[in-house]
Scaffold this motif. Structure first.
Motif, PDB file in Angstrom:
ATOM      1  N   SER A   1      -8.384   6.636   3.203  1.00  0.00           N
ATOM      2  CA  SER A   1      -7.092   7.095   3.736  1.00  0.00           C
ATOM      3  C   SER A   1      -6.117   7.361   2.582  1.00  0.00           C
ATOM      4  O   SER A   1      -5.447   8.383   2.552  1.00  0.00           O
ATOM      5  CB  SER A   1      -6.515   6.063   4.706  1.00  0.00           C
ATOM      6  OG  SER A   1      -6.323   4.815   4.057  1.00  0.00           O
ATOM      7  N   HIS A   2      -6.057   6.430   1.632  1.00  0.00           N
ATOM      8  CA  HIS A   2      -5.178   6.581   0.480  1.00  0.00           C
ATOM      9  C   HIS A   2      -5.487   5.462  -0.510  1.00  0.00           C
ATOM     10  O   HIS A   2      -6.270   4.557  -0.211  1.00  0.00           O
ATOM     11  CB  HIS A   2      -3.704   6.580   0.892  1.00  0.00           C
ATOM     12  CG  HIS A   2      -3.230   5.314   1.550  1.00  0.00           C
ATOM     13  ND1 HIS A   2      -3.772   4.819   2.718  1.00  0.00           N
ATOM     14  CD2 HIS A   2      -2.249   4.433   1.209  1.00  0.00           C
ATOM     15  CE1 HIS A   2      -3.148   3.701   3.055  1.00  0.00           C
ATOM     16  NE2 HIS A   2      -2.227   3.440   2.157  1.00  0.00           N
ATOM     17  N   THR A   3      -4.880   5.524  -1.690  1.00  0.00           N
ATOM     18  CA  THR A   3      -5.304   4.624  -2.774  1.00  0.00           C
ATOM     19  C   THR A   3      -4.485   3.342  -2.896  1.00  0.00           C
ATOM     20  O   THR A   3      -4.621   2.645  -3.896  1.00  0.00           O
ATOM     21  CB  THR A   3      -5.281   5.354  -4.139  1.00  0.00           C
ATOM     22  OG1 THR A   3      -3.955   5.843  -4.373  1.00  0.00           O
ATOM     23  CG2 THR A   3      -6.287   6.486  -4.170  1.00  0.00           C
ATOM     24  N   HIS A   4      -3.651   3.027  -1.915  1.00  0.00           N
ATOM     25  CA  HIS A   4      -3.000   1.715  -1.982  1.00  0.00           C
ATOM     26  C   HIS A   4      -4.071   0.629  -2.052  1.00  0.00           C
ATOM     27  O   HIS A   4      -5.136   0.743  -1.434  1.00  0.00           O
ATOM     28  CB  HIS A   4      -2.102   1.481  -0.758  1.00  0.00           C
ATOM     29  CG  HIS A   4      -0.758   2.128  -0.880  1.00  0.00           C
ATOM     30  ND1 HIS A   4       0.055   2.373   0.196  1.00  0.00           N
ATOM     31  CD2 HIS A   4      -0.079   2.584  -1.979  1.00  0.00           C
ATOM     32  CE1 HIS A   4       1.180   2.935  -0.216  1.00  0.00           C
ATOM     33  NE2 HIS A   4       1.121   3.080  -1.533  1.00  0.00           N
ATOM     34  N   ARG A   5      -3.726  -0.450  -2.762  1.00  0.00           N
ATOM     35  CA  ARG A   5      -4.742  -1.467  -3.064  1.00  0.00           C
ATOM     36  C   ARG A   5      -5.241  -2.218  -1.827  1.00  0.00           C
ATOM     37  O   ARG A   5      -6.303  -2.840  -1.866  1.00  0.00           O
ATOM     38  CB  ARG A   5      -4.159  -2.453  -4.100  1.00  0.00           C
ATOM     39  CG  ARG A   5      -5.204  -3.300  -4.768  1.00  0.00           C
ATOM     40  CD  ARG A   5      -4.652  -4.028  -5.970  1.00  0.00           C
ATOM     41  NE  ARG A   5      -5.519  -5.141  -6.340  1.00  0.00           N
ATOM     42  CZ  ARG A   5      -6.681  -5.011  -6.975  1.00  0.00           C
ATOM     43  NH1 ARG A   5      -7.111  -3.812  -7.316  1.00  0.00           N
ATOM     44  NH2 ARG A   5      -7.408  -6.065  -7.269  1.00  0.00           N
ATOM     45  N   ASP A   6      -4.498  -2.151  -0.746  1.00  0.00           N
ATOM     46  CA  ASP A   6      -5.010  -2.795   0.479  1.00  0.00           C
ATOM     47  C   ASP A   6      -5.960  -1.874   1.253  1.00  0.00           C
ATOM     48  O   ASP A   6      -6.403  -2.206   2.351  1.00  0.00           O
ATOM     49  CB  ASP A   6      -3.857  -3.285   1.380  1.00  0.00           C
ATOM     50  CG  ASP A   6      -2.902  -2.189   1.791  1.00  0.00           C
ATOM     51  OD1 ASP A   6      -2.573  -1.328   0.963  1.00  0.00           O
ATOM     52  OD2 ASP A   6      -2.455  -2.192   2.959  1.00  0.00           O
ATOM     53  N   HIS A   7      -6.296  -0.705   0.623  1.00  0.00           N
ATOM     54  CA  HIS A   7      -7.268   0.219   1.231  1.00  0.00           C
ATOM     55  C   HIS A   7      -8.354   0.644   0.241  1.00  0.00           C
ATOM     56  O   HIS A   7      -9.444   1.046   0.652  1.00  0.00           O
ATOM     57  CB  HIS A   7      -6.568   1.493   1.733  1.00  0.00           C
ATOM     58  CG  HIS A   7      -5.559   1.208   2.789  1.00  0.00           C
ATOM     59  ND1 HIS A   7      -5.785   1.473   4.129  1.00  0.00           N
ATOM     60  CD2 HIS A   7      -4.326   0.644   2.714  1.00  0.00           C
ATOM     61  CE1 HIS A   7      -4.733   1.081   4.825  1.00  0.00           C
ATOM     62  NE2 HIS A   7      -3.831   0.579   3.987  1.00  0.00           N
ATOM     63  N   TYR A   8      -8.017   0.573  -1.039  1.00  0.00           N
ATOM     64  CA  TYR A   8      -8.957   1.058  -2.055  1.00  0.00           C
ATOM     65  C   TYR A   8      -8.984   0.113  -3.251  1.00  0.00           C
ATOM     66  O   TYR A   8      -7.951  -0.165  -3.860  1.00  0.00           O
ATOM     67  CB  TYR A   8      -8.535   2.450  -2.543  1.00  0.00           C
ATOM     68  CG  TYR A   8      -9.333   2.928  -3.734  1.00  0.00           C
ATOM     69  CD1 TYR A   8     -10.640   3.386  -3.574  1.00  0.00           C
ATOM     70  CD2 TYR A   8      -8.798   2.891  -5.026  1.00  0.00           C
ATOM     71  CE1 TYR A   8     -11.393   3.792  -4.667  1.00  0.00           C
ATOM     72  CE2 TYR A   8      -9.542   3.309  -6.124  1.00  0.00           C
ATOM     73  CZ  TYR A   8     -10.838   3.764  -5.931  1.00  0.00           C
ATOM     74  OH  TYR A   8     -11.585   4.168  -7.004  1.00  0.00           O
TER      75      TYR A   8
ATOM     76  N   ASN B   1       2.181  10.170   7.625  1.00  0.00           N
ATOM     77  CA  ASN B   1       3.550   9.950   7.160  1.00  0.00           C
ATOM     78  C   ASN B   1       3.562   8.702   6.275  1.00  0.00           C
ATOM     79  O   ASN B   1       3.882   7.599   6.713  1.00  0.00           O
ATOM     80  CB  ASN B   1       4.472   9.778   8.373  1.00  0.00           C
ATOM     81  CG  ASN B   1       5.911   9.563   7.962  1.00  0.00           C
ATOM     82  OD1 ASN B   1       6.280   9.847   6.815  1.00  0.00           O
ATOM     83  ND2 ASN B   1       6.713   9.059   8.858  1.00  0.00           N
ATOM     84  N   HIS B   2       3.176   8.890   5.010  1.00  0.00           N
ATOM     85  CA  HIS B   2       2.965   7.776   4.097  1.00  0.00           C
ATOM     86  C   HIS B   2       2.985   8.322   2.678  1.00  0.00           C
ATOM     87  O   HIS B   2       2.843   9.530   2.478  1.00  0.00           O
ATOM     88  CB  HIS B   2       1.601   7.138   4.414  1.00  0.00           C
ATOM     89  CG  HIS B   2       1.472   5.721   3.938  1.00  0.00           C
ATOM     90  ND1 HIS B   2       2.237   4.706   4.446  1.00  0.00           N
ATOM     91  CD2 HIS B   2       0.654   5.143   3.016  1.00  0.00           C
ATOM     92  CE1 HIS B   2       1.892   3.575   3.865  1.00  0.00           C
ATOM     93  NE2 HIS B   2       0.940   3.810   2.976  1.00  0.00           N
ATOM     94  N   LEU B   3       3.166   7.465   1.712  1.00  0.00           N
ATOM     95  CA  LEU B   3       3.176   7.875   0.306  1.00  0.00           C
ATOM     96  C   LEU B   3       2.272   6.939  -0.482  1.00  0.00           C
ATOM     97  O   LEU B   3       2.280   5.732  -0.257  1.00  0.00           O
ATOM     98  CB  LEU B   3       4.583   7.770  -0.283  1.00  0.00           C
ATOM     99  CG  LEU B   3       5.604   8.840   0.081  1.00  0.00           C
ATOM    100  CD1 LEU B   3       6.963   8.451  -0.497  1.00  0.00           C
ATOM    101  CD2 LEU B   3       5.180  10.210  -0.439  1.00  0.00           C
TER     102      LEU B   3
ATOM    103  N   CYS C   1      -4.407   4.544   9.597  1.00  0.00           N
ATOM    104  CA  CYS C   1      -3.917   3.436   8.776  1.00  0.00           C
ATOM    105  C   CYS C   1      -3.946   3.910   7.311  1.00  0.00           C
ATOM    106  O   CYS C   1      -5.040   4.047   6.777  1.00  0.00           O
ATOM    107  CB  CYS C   1      -4.783   2.197   8.893  1.00  0.00           C
ATOM    108  SG  CYS C   1      -5.057   1.554  10.553  1.00  0.00           S
ATOM    109  N   ASP C   2      -2.793   4.171   6.713  1.00  0.00           N
ATOM    110  CA  ASP C   2      -1.427   3.888   7.101  1.00  0.00           C
ATOM    111  C   ASP C   2      -0.709   5.171   7.513  1.00  0.00           C
ATOM    112  O   ASP C   2      -1.128   6.259   7.184  1.00  0.00           O
ATOM    113  CB  ASP C   2      -0.660   3.295   5.916  1.00  0.00           C
ATOM    114  CG  ASP C   2      -1.156   1.926   5.509  1.00  0.00           C
ATOM    115  OD1 ASP C   2      -1.836   1.284   6.278  1.00  0.00           O
ATOM    116  OD2 ASP C   2      -0.855   1.530   4.367  1.00  0.00           O
ATOM    117  N   GLY C   3       0.464   4.971   8.084  1.00  0.00           N
ATOM    118  CA  GLY C   3       1.348   6.083   8.382  1.00  0.00           C
ATOM    119  C   GLY C   3       2.155   5.800   9.623  1.00  0.00           C
ATOM    120  O   GLY C   3       1.601   5.679  10.717  1.00  0.00           O
TER     121      GLY C   3
END
Ligand SMILES: [Zn+2]
Ligand SMILES: [Zn+2]
Length: 263
Positions: free
Chosen positions: A65-72, A134-136, A160-162
């Motif tokens: 989904s994206h590279t935030h540490r709680d996902h990647y 809708n996330h950064l 997840c997330d947005g």
């Protein structure tokens, strides 16, 4: 589709390799679809899947989904890559590739597949669509993604997330007359009033409006499965006796680590 939730917490959940997970605590985001597909690869995904007896070597496709540490977490991705019997397809937004932190040598171990928003493609026996969330996250080129997974006549939304929907995502769903059998929506902020995460995450009042609008616009039938995932710390770390209050009143199943669902 068989869903196995390997991590259902937001940032602030257990995110250390050897962290002890007590009853009711949550790992960070990861979910398995059937036995060959993963969505997000947070810290403990590989170890927990192994502990549950899953064949981690059977994974062929991973969606980020994206590279935030709680996902990647790079090490988790590389653990799956090392276990796999073939080169894993790793799907992520085209602007996220630079944020993966992979050396050339590490990148050569996986098949990195950059995708664009609104792209629709076939892989792993599924039709997949990537929509902007809708996330950064990461650098200025990275656009976090929601996914639509279609398989065996079933349509699943993973968001997840947005928080809320971007206008272009909402209009895409309306224009394509998408009807979901199940939706996984993040419930990070819960019932906390005035929380700073509201710009990029859902609150319960937002979920109430969103679910109603989805139903009224024929995207979410009354009998469709609504799953609350990516629960925030706080507020959901203090839940007693599985009392999820308004989430339950909204008809949502609250995901937990180890939950298996058939949709
Ligand atoms: Zn997150
Ligand atoms: Zn995030």
């Amino acid at each position: 589709m068989r869903l196995l939730f390997l991590g259902t917490g937001a940032a602030g959940s257990k995110n250390k390799p050897e962290a002890e997970i007590k009853e009711g605590q949550r790992r960070c985001s990861s979910m398995m679809i059937d036995h060959n597909i993963l969505v997000d690869v947070a810290m403990q995904s590989f170890d927990y899947a192994t502990k549950l007896g899953e064949d981690t070597g059977a994974i062929t496709d991973i969606f980020l989904s994206h590279t935030h540490r709680d996902h990647y977490v790079k090490e988790t991705l590389l653990a799956y890559a090392a276990a796999a019997g073939q080169k894993i397809n790793f799907w992520c937004h085209e602007g996220a590739v630079a944020d993966l932190g992979l050396s050339d040598q590490e990148a050569a171990l996986i098949n990195i597949c950059p995708v664009k928003c609104m792209q629709k493609w076939e892989t792993a026996g599924m039709t997949v669509t990537a929509l902007p969330a809708n996330h950064l996250a990461g650098g200025p080129r990275q656009q976090p993604l929601h996914y639509i997974f279609e398989k065996d006549g079933k349509t699943l939304f993973y968001g997840c997330d947005g928080g809320w929907f971007r206008a272009d995502t909402w209009e895409y769903l309306r224009a394509k007359n998408v009807v979901f059998n199940a939706m996984i929506l993040e419930a990070t902020v819960g019932e906390l009033p005035g929380n700073f995460r509201i710009g990029t995450h859902n609150t319960v009042p937002m979920l109430r409006l969103l679910l109603e609008a989805l139903r009224e616009n024929a995207m979410l039938p009354r009998d469709a499965i609504r799953i609350a995932d990516h629960l925030g710390v706080p507020p959901y770390d203090t839940v007693q006796k599985d009392d999820y209050g308004l989430l339950t009143e909204l008809g949502m199943t609250v995901a937990y680590d180890g939950l298996v669902m058939e949709i």
